[in-house]
Design a protein around this motif. Structure first.
Motif, PDB file in Angstrom:
ATOM      1  N   LEU A 108      39.109  33.016  30.718  1.00 32.62           N
ATOM      2  CA  LEU A 108      37.740  34.358  30.023  1.00 32.62           C
ATOM      3  C   LEU A 108      36.346  34.143  30.682  1.00 32.62           C
ATOM      4  O   LEU A 108      35.736  35.106  30.731  1.00 32.62           O
ATOM      5  CB  LEU A 108      37.014  33.229  28.432  1.00 32.62           C
ATOM      6  CG  LEU A 108      39.012  33.314  27.834  1.00 32.62           C
ATOM      7  CD1 LEU A 108      38.524  32.490  26.504  1.00 32.62           C
ATOM      8  CD2 LEU A 108      38.883  35.075  26.833  1.00 32.62           C
ATOM      9  N   ILE A 109      36.622  32.517  31.495  1.00 36.05           N
ATOM     10  CA  ILE A 109      35.400  33.088  32.423  1.00 36.05           C
ATOM     11  C   ILE A 109      35.214  33.966  33.561  1.00 36.05           C
ATOM     12  O   ILE A 109      34.479  34.822  32.957  1.00 36.05           O
ATOM     13  CB  ILE A 109      35.182  31.837  32.639  1.00 36.05           C
ATOM     14  CG1 ILE A 109      34.396  30.739  31.976  1.00 36.05           C
ATOM     15  CG2 ILE A 109      33.888  31.750  34.122  1.00 36.05           C
ATOM     16  CD1 ILE A 109      34.123  29.482  32.256  1.00 36.05           C
ATOM     17  N   GLY A 110      36.057  34.311  34.484  1.00 35.78           N
ATOM     18  CA  GLY A 110      36.518  34.898  35.885  1.00 35.78           C
ATOM     19  C   GLY A 110      35.927  36.261  34.687  1.00 35.78           C
ATOM     20  O   GLY A 110      36.063  37.615  35.429  1.00 35.78           O
ATOM     21  N   PRO A 121      30.579  40.264  45.228  1.00 34.40           N
ATOM     22  CA  PRO A 121      31.803  39.172  45.673  1.00 34.40           C
ATOM     23  C   PRO A 121      30.353  37.703  45.523  1.00 34.40           C
ATOM     24  O   PRO A 121      31.887  36.839  45.526  1.00 34.40           O
ATOM     25  CB  PRO A 121      31.854  39.704  47.291  1.00 34.40           C
ATOM     26  CG  PRO A 121      30.538  40.373  47.309  1.00 34.40           C
ATOM     27  CD  PRO A 121      29.829  41.373  46.297  1.00 34.40           C
ATOM     28  N   ILE A 122      30.040  37.714  44.572  1.00 34.72           N
ATOM     29  CA  ILE A 122      29.669  36.477  44.492  1.00 34.72           C
ATOM     30  C   ILE A 122      29.854  35.928  42.769  1.00 34.72           C
ATOM     31  O   ILE A 122      30.049  34.722  42.594  1.00 34.72           O
ATOM     32  CB  ILE A 122      27.888  36.195  44.185  1.00 34.72           C
ATOM     33  CG1 ILE A 122      27.287  36.519  45.112  1.00 34.72           C
ATOM     34  CG2 ILE A 122      27.337  35.561  43.429  1.00 34.72           C
ATOM     35  CD1 ILE A 122      25.510  36.819  45.238  1.00 34.72           C
ATOM     36  N   LEU A 123      30.360  37.092  42.007  1.00 41.97           N
ATOM     37  CA  LEU A 123      30.958  36.692  40.605  1.00 41.97           C
ATOM     38  C   LEU A 123      31.902  36.065  40.779  1.00 41.97           C
ATOM     39  O   LEU A 123      32.109  34.713  39.846  1.00 41.97           O
ATOM     40  CB  LEU A 123      31.137  38.221  39.770  1.00 41.97           C
ATOM     41  CG  LEU A 123      29.502  38.408  39.513  1.00 41.97           C
ATOM     42  CD1 LEU A 123      30.096  40.019  38.773  1.00 41.97           C
ATOM     43  CD2 LEU A 123      29.207  37.838  38.160  1.00 41.97           C
ATOM     44  N   PRO A 124      32.867  36.112  41.749  1.00 33.56           N
ATOM     45  CA  PRO A 124      34.370  35.556  42.058  1.00 33.56           C
ATOM     46  C   PRO A 124      34.093  33.732  41.658  1.00 33.56           C
ATOM     47  O   PRO A 124      34.542  32.827  41.107  1.00 33.56           O
ATOM     48  CB  PRO A 124      35.380  36.321  42.527  1.00 33.56           C
ATOM     49  CG  PRO A 124      34.822  37.576  43.067  1.00 33.56           C
ATOM     50  CD  PRO A 124      33.543  37.487  42.254  1.00 33.56           C
ATOM     51  N   LYS A 194      37.950  38.858  40.023  1.00 34.99           N
ATOM     52  CA  LYS A 194      38.112  39.603  41.091  1.00 34.99           C
ATOM     53  C   LYS A 194      38.979  40.649  40.229  1.00 34.99           C
ATOM     54  O   LYS A 194      38.477  42.002  40.443  1.00 34.99           O
ATOM     55  CB  LYS A 194      38.974  39.714  42.516  1.00 34.99           C
ATOM     56  CG  LYS A 194      38.176  38.042  43.026  1.00 34.99           C
ATOM     57  CD  LYS A 194      38.875  37.865  44.272  1.00 34.99           C
ATOM     58  CE  LYS A 194      38.764  39.076  45.142  1.00 34.99           C
ATOM     59  NZ  LYS A 194      38.286  38.713  47.297  1.00 34.99           N
ATOM     60  N   LYS A 195      40.016  41.021  39.650  1.00 29.48           N
ATOM     61  CA  LYS A 195      40.869  42.245  39.079  1.00 29.48           C
ATOM     62  C   LYS A 195      39.879  42.667  38.010  1.00 29.48           C
ATOM     63  O   LYS A 195      40.479  43.681  37.864  1.00 29.48           O
ATOM     64  CB  LYS A 195      42.454  40.610  38.359  1.00 29.48           C
ATOM     65  CG  LYS A 195      42.426  40.579  39.438  1.00 29.48           C
ATOM     66  CD  LYS A 195      44.084  39.782  38.627  1.00 29.48           C
ATOM     67  CE  LYS A 195      45.423  39.079  39.927  1.00 29.48           C
ATOM     68  NZ  LYS A 195      46.173  38.181  38.932  1.00 29.48           N
ATOM     69  N   ALA A 196      39.834  41.691  36.955  1.00 26.05           N
ATOM     70  CA  ALA A 196      38.486  42.936  35.498  1.00 26.05           C
ATOM     71  C   ALA A 196      37.429  43.255  36.606  1.00 26.05           C
ATOM     72  O   ALA A 196      37.408  44.701  35.948  1.00 26.05           O
ATOM     73  CB  ALA A 196      37.778  41.364  35.591  1.00 26.05           C
ATOM     74  N   ALA A 197      36.866  43.040  38.074  1.00 32.79           N
ATOM     75  CA  ALA A 197      36.129  43.653  38.379  1.00 32.79           C
ATOM     76  C   ALA A 197      36.703  45.421  38.605  1.00 32.79           C
ATOM     77  O   ALA A 197      35.987  46.089  39.028  1.00 32.79           O
ATOM     78  CB  ALA A 197      35.084  43.482  39.638  1.00 32.79           C
ATOM     79  N   ARG A 198      37.265  45.392  38.823  1.00 36.17           N
ATOM     80  CA  ARG A 198      38.452  46.959  39.260  1.00 36.17           C
ATOM     81  C   ARG A 198      38.511  47.907  38.847  1.00 36.17           C
ATOM     82  O   ARG A 198      38.339  47.354  37.542  1.00 36.17           O
ATOM     83  CB  ARG A 198      40.144  46.804  39.683  1.00 36.17           C
ATOM     84  CG  ARG A 198      39.946  45.535  40.878  1.00 36.17           C
ATOM     85  CD  ARG A 198      41.699  45.796  41.353  1.00 36.17           C
ATOM     86  NE  ARG A 198      42.028  44.423  42.093  1.00 36.17           N
ATOM     87  CZ  ARG A 198      43.511  43.846  43.067  1.00 36.17           C
ATOM     88  NH1 ARG A 198      43.863  44.029  41.357  1.00 36.17           N
ATOM     89  NH2 ARG A 198      42.682  42.605  43.151  1.00 36.17           N
TER      90      ARG A 198
END
Length: 198
Positions: A108-110, A121-124, A194-198
């Motif tokens: 949920l956080i990611g 790239p900072i977010l993960p 990383k997956k949600a950012a795509r």
């Protein structure tokens, strides 16, 4: 043998000729080949001289917040606090650390941080750190809940007034599974951001 149409009288081979028997052929009116023809019973056809309908007011949909690093970080922190409370409630109610709950915290956080913050790239990395903090805080909340039940005091007062004692109790009861759940939550947060950012 087929019979060709006679040439036009004015000598223009491209002039529009009447087509006998074809009700759909477009015939010029008053010598103007571009004049609009009657609709022939079509209620949706535009009639010459008719006014256009007024334009429908159009309000574009608000674009979703995306690729906003600051908002992604704020959403990640808020989600970490919420999931820490839920995880702590689960640990306090069951008196067990549950691996699936740690996975849920990290996911949920990611997911929230990556969906809002985008591909930065900072977010993960930040999501993984927030997940570590959320799982740790949830474990402390869980300890506060079942110690408060035994002591007959409020878990909130125990958590706020005896925080040092809670961290000491956590370090005494921590085992390899505790650290495994911390790592699972962090890995899940990193991956889902990383997956949600795509």
């Amino acid at each position: 043998m087929t019979q060709s149409a006679p040439p036009p009288s004015d000598g223009n081979p491209f002039a529009q000729q009447p087509v006998d028997g074809n009700p759909y052929a477009q015939q010029p009116t008053d010598g103007n080949p571009f004049a609009q023809q009657p609709a022939g019973g079509n209620p949706y056809a535009q009639q010459s001289g008719a006014a256009l309908p007024p334009p429908v007011p159009f309000a574009p949909a608000a674009a979703p917040a995306r690729n906003n690093l600051a908002l992604g970080l704020v959403v990640g922190v808020v989600m970490a606090l919420v999931t820490a409370g839920v995880y702590g409630g689960i640990v306090g109610a069951t008196e067990y650390e549950i691996g699936y709950a740690a996975v849920g915290v990290g996911f949920l956080i990611g997911f929230a941080a990556g969906k809002i913050g985008g591909t930065n790239p900072i977010l993960p990395v930040v999501s993984a750190l927030l997940s570590l903090g959320a799982v740790y805080l949830g474990q402390l909340i869980g300890i506060a809940m079942f110690v408060a039940d035994d002591a007959g005091v409020s878990a909130t007062s125990l958590f706020t007034e005896q925080f040092d004692g809670l961290t000491e109790a956590w370090s005494e009861t921590a085992d390899p599974m505790t650290f495994l759940f911390l790592a699972i939550g962090a890995f899940t947060a990193f991956s889902s951001a990383k997956k949600a950012a795509r």
